[in-house]
Motif scaffolding. Sequence first.
Motif: not given
Length: 270
Positions: A42-57, A77-84
């Motif tokens: 039915d849809g997607v959940e987007v993880m905000v991370w280093s993939d630039p598309v994930s941060r581009d509305a 972006p609250t995972l250890l690998l997404t802290q920056g």
Amino acid sequence: MTGAPGSDGGAPAGPLVGLATTSVYPEPAEEAFRLAAELGYDGVEVMVWSDPVSRDADALLRLSATYDVEIMSIHAPTLLLTQGVWGRDNWARLVRTAEHAEALGADTVVVHPPFRWQRTYGAGFEEGIAALGEEHHCTFAVENMFPWRVGGKDVRAYAPGWDLLDHGYEHCTLDFSHAATARQDAMQLLEVLGERIAHIHLTDGSGSLKDEHLVPGDGTQPVAEVLEKLAAGGFTGHVVAEINTRRDKPRRELDLQRSLAFARRHLQGG
């Protein structure tokens, strides 16, 4: 319970079932949109991370239109690998995530509790999350986590803590793999948390030290029973498949098909 209502018309009855972009990691977000459309999610959940598309509305909205797939939720972006990602100010990142969700029409933001070394952030986390929920048009659903184990001992990695049962968050995300790693029973979590559960990460685990994110039904958690109880209780939140397909990429599509079929079957009474 909170969340988006189920679609009418030809859509399946019950809660909407989405695909997390983390299920195709490390592939970019577009692969999740493609598979969601192809497999019938039915849809997607987007993880905000280093993939630039994930941060581009704008880019995400184009993918949503191209594949005719709704953006249901955003994982902060609250995972250890997404802290920056989006800077080092933790509250500013959550505000930006809320604004991202609102721009995309997503009604839920999934957030992990702070790490214990984020002392100031952790000290005011419960109050701060409640305030953000009042200020924005989306639900902040704090996810159950698990203790880290080193040398056979539990290590306190999160503050104010990993266990949702110890805290009074208004909205929670229930992740079956995290419950397995914490050696908790997801049905007991459901019974205690009740309507505070606003969002589901559909997966499974065997109870090992690893956060496995197995296909639902392949582990030891009572995933089917929890889904059936949620559906019987009128749950209207999202159920989002979040499985690990990195170990066997050739089986990815089959495992995502299995996850969706499992969700449909048990959300419609087994």
